[in-house]
Enzyme design. Sequence first.
Site, PDB file in Angstrom:
ATOM      1  N   LYS A 141      -7.412  36.713 -21.850  1.00 22.71           N
ATOM      2  CA  LYS A 141      -8.641  36.277 -22.523  1.00 22.71           C
ATOM      3  C   LYS A 141      -9.569  37.444 -22.856  1.00 22.71           C
ATOM      4  O   LYS A 141     -10.290  37.405 -23.843  1.00 22.71           O
ATOM      5  CB  LYS A 141      -9.392  35.256 -21.673  1.00 22.71           C
ATOM      6  CG  LYS A 141      -9.957  35.814 -20.370  1.00 22.71           C
ATOM      7  CD  LYS A 141     -10.777  34.768 -19.635  1.00 22.71           C
ATOM      8  CE  LYS A 141     -11.406  35.357 -18.384  1.00 22.71           C
ATOM      9  NZ  LYS A 141     -12.289  34.392 -17.688  1.00 22.71           N
ATOM     10  N   ARG A 150     -18.742  28.407  -8.725  1.00 21.10           N
ATOM     11  CA  ARG A 150     -18.368  28.039 -10.092  1.00 21.10           C
ATOM     12  C   ARG A 150     -17.496  26.801  -9.955  1.00 21.10           C
ATOM     13  O   ARG A 150     -17.897  25.840  -9.304  1.00 21.10           O
ATOM     14  CB  ARG A 150     -17.672  29.218 -10.797  1.00 21.10           C
ATOM     15  CG  ARG A 150     -17.762  29.120 -12.337  1.00 21.10           C
ATOM     16  CD  ARG A 150     -17.103  30.290 -13.028  1.00 21.10           C
ATOM     17  NE  ARG A 150     -15.654  30.246 -12.933  1.00 21.10           N
ATOM     18  CZ  ARG A 150     -14.836  31.105 -13.549  1.00 21.10           C
ATOM     19  NH1 ARG A 150     -15.328  32.086 -14.278  1.00 21.10           N
ATOM     20  NH2 ARG A 150     -13.529  30.989 -13.417  1.00 21.10           N
TER      21      ARG A 150
END
Length: 384
Positions: free
Chosen positions: A37, A132
């Site tokens: 990514k 997260r």
Amino acid sequence: MDAYPRLCIHLDRIRENAARVAERCRAHGIAVCAVTKGISADLNAARAMLEGGCDAFADSRIRNLIRLEEAFPAVDRFLLRIPMRSELEAVVRTASCSTVSMIEAVEALEAECAAQGKTHRALLMFDLGDRREGILEEEMEAFVRAFKRCPRVKLHGVGANFACFAGALPSAGALERLASARSFMEDGLGYAVPVCSGGETSSLKLLEEGTLPRDVNHLRVGEAILLGGDVAWQRAIPWLRQDTVELEAQVIEAREKPSRPEGPIGPDAFGRVQTFEDRGRRLRAILGIGRQDLPVEGLRPLDESVEVLGGSSDHTLLDVGGRPAVTRWGDVLRFGVDYGAMLSLSTSPYVARACFEDGREVRAVPRGGRSGSAPEACCPFGPP
């Protein structure tokens, strides 16, 4: 037409980093999932990571996984980000494995698998401190029941994320909790859960120090391979190369100017009020790239006499008064990049890309095109 600015990707150096990471990990029975990514799944960089010895690809964007599947159909593809409901059809069709942290998502994946006549592998994420994504350990029993209700979605592993939101660093204690969670899920489900995915680049430090628990058999590594760095521990990894990805940008103005602004000072175009040191008149240069393309603070001039002063949406301002060579209009300056800058630059449609092998520019694969046959790779997720 868009020769500059351009992101320069040194494939041989990325391949070398991948080989060094894979070698260290394999010596401890750890599979390496190459996280693409950060470079927007550039197919050239992905191939270099694979050729270096990575076992599979991981990306947070379905669009990137689709491109990777087209280019490397034999290589497993792991969806890093928990899928949105609107993505589930593509997830089941494209991803070899995906992360989950909501029972609703497991149930929706089960329904989509039934519609497509497929099965799907899931990596259950645990929140071990970074706050997260991920479940808490007190939720494990509920997820055992959920996976039992959803036989088409098989739990294939447990995973945790570190140092991406709150900055919580990986530790042996946290990863031992992850290994215990895998054992709990195996006992509850009555089948093997083979993968214990113990984090990202930041977990390599534990591997180096010999404190990574033995049960960790999978890491998701991007930054270390692509940049040779580890932002979580604020270090350049000494056994990896950092000269892997660079920015070349062209000077659109070079002029001596006062170093302090004139007149009343208010917020800049991004709402920040800045202060400026009075250094007298200095030679300044402006690059034809700005915050629309990257966080300019992520640039590291390769000429140490150049200083990045800041930027607006389409301009990056430099102090070049200390350069031995006079900076002129049209000059091309080179910069190292940090992870955030690389991520933004590779995503910007206004930034060209160039690939290099041994210092020579090579023909690049088109961003949306196939790269031809891919080398075989071991697939840590096993058969579908």
